[in-house]
Design a protein around this motif. Structure first.
Motif: not given
Length: 384
Positions: A60-66, A114-116
């Motif tokens: 989640k820290e980098y824009g993912g769902p964790g 932007p990648i996420a």
């Protein structure tokens, strides 16, 4: 393979399956061996990005769902079974982990979101005409001038460079030291003056690949990832993630499942014991590969790098992709001859089989040839 999921994971799978059913853009099957159209690919990735599921392996820290390793496994399996396109790996599973591990905070803030979201598309500037398997022999030169690098050289086999907004690129910043020590890792905007892209049409008849020529391309010095001269370390870290994703377990299950259904529906093939043995052997190998892939995912979920086992995944994964495509083509017979699609009388398992077979001849070469991967395993695991 069916695993015993907890009630929470079973509910998660039901959620993913329902969403895929309602949102998959084309029921044409995963895109290994069959290129997606640019607009279809971009729209699909933006849709996943808006849902927060595009960077499904990220925290989640980098824009993912964790998600947990199990949830990531479920997502990729359900995506493949729904016939959804696979996402481009260059930003998500190659550059992303490198920036998280080696990038500075400014680079993480600029490039990861932007990648996420599926808003920026990346390509990989590694191979050169004289530096393929011997990647450390690359000659593309980056000369530091004040606040920028001046880059000159050529890259080849650059997948989807004609689509990309950016390229992560290995360059030689010091020619006077041992070759691995003089390499750096740069991020290059593909709209920069001095970049020329020339298409390469491959044996499957499509334009996946490109030559990229760089002539006096000015790259801001702030686009250097890690320290100058440390690019080889970053390159090796990235390649372990690339080779793990190349295994393509979920997509191979999809293709093998379609083939089995086609055989079961054919009154001649279904009674042939040789065909039954062939499908059973493919399934046994795929189950074994999946277990190995799950062990690797477990390592990554604990914060460990994939390790040299990724070379084994790459070898067996690509060999299985080739074997399945060969079975689709041979068992399909005349039905497999049409290049792209077939008429109403042709089973979808055989439509495009010849094209997929031709494309996948390269799968044991790209990402580092399988012969090189066996050397890696011999050196790192067997200490030979």
């Amino acid at each position: 393979m069916n695993l015993d999921f907890s009630p929470e994971d079973q509910a998660f799978r039901a959620e993913i399956r329902a969403w895929m059913r309602d949102n998959v853009p084309l029921q044409e099957g995963p895109s290994i061996g069959i290129p997606s159209h640019r607009e279809t690919q971009f729209a699909w990735e933006r849709k996943l990005g808006a849902k927060g599921w595009l960077a499904y392996t990220w925290t989640k820290e980098y824009g993912g769902p964790g998600w947990t390793a199990t949830q990531r496994y479920i997502f990729d399996t359900e995506r493949a079974l729904a016939g959804a396109p696979s996402s481009s790996p260059f930003g998500l599973s190659m550059l992303g982990p490198v920036l998280m591990h080696y990038g500075n905070e400014a680079q993480k803030r600029r490039y990861l979101p932007p990648i996420a979201r599926g808003e920026e598309f990346w390509c990989q500037g590694y191979s050169e005409p004289a530096a393929g398997s011997d990647l450390a022999g690359l000659k593309t030169r980056a000369t530091r001038e004040a606040d920028h690098y001046l880059v000159n050289g050529q890259k080849i086999w650059t997948t989807q460079a004609h689509w990309a907004n950016f390229m992560f690129c290995l360059v030689r910043t010091n020619p006077d030291v041992p070759k691995q020590q003089g390499i750096s890792f740069l991020l290059i905007d593909m709209s920069t003056p001095g970049i020329e892209i020339r298409p390469i049409t491959t044996i499957d008849g499509h334009h996946h690949l490109n030559e990229v020529f760089l002539t006096n391309v000015r790259v801001p010095a702030e686009n250097l990832v890690g320290e100058e001269g440390n690019g080889w370390t970053l390159a090796k870290y990235l390649l372990t993630h690339e080779r793990t994703s190349i295994a393509g377990v979920a997509d191979s299950y999809y293709q093998l499942g379609r083939l089995r259904e086609a055989v079961d529906a054919d009154p001649v093939l279904v009674r042939d014991p040789a065909v039954a043995r062939r499908l059973a052997a493919l399934e046994v190998d795929l189950i074994a590969l999946e277990y190995t892939n799950l062990r690797t995912l477990d390592r990554v979920s604990k914060g460990q790098p994939p390790g040299s086992e990724s070379s084994g995944l790459k070898i067996k994964g690509t060999e299985l992709q080739q074997a399945i495509s060969e079975a689709q083509m041979e068992l399909g017979g005349l039905s497999a001859l049409p290049w792209l699609s077939a008429g109403e009388d042709v089973d979808p398992a055989f439509a495009g089989a010849t094209q997929r077979y031709n494309f996948l001849r390269a799968s044991s070469i790209y990402g580092g040839t399988n012969e090189i991967q066996k050397n890696v395993l011999a050196k790192l695991l067997l200490q030979l």
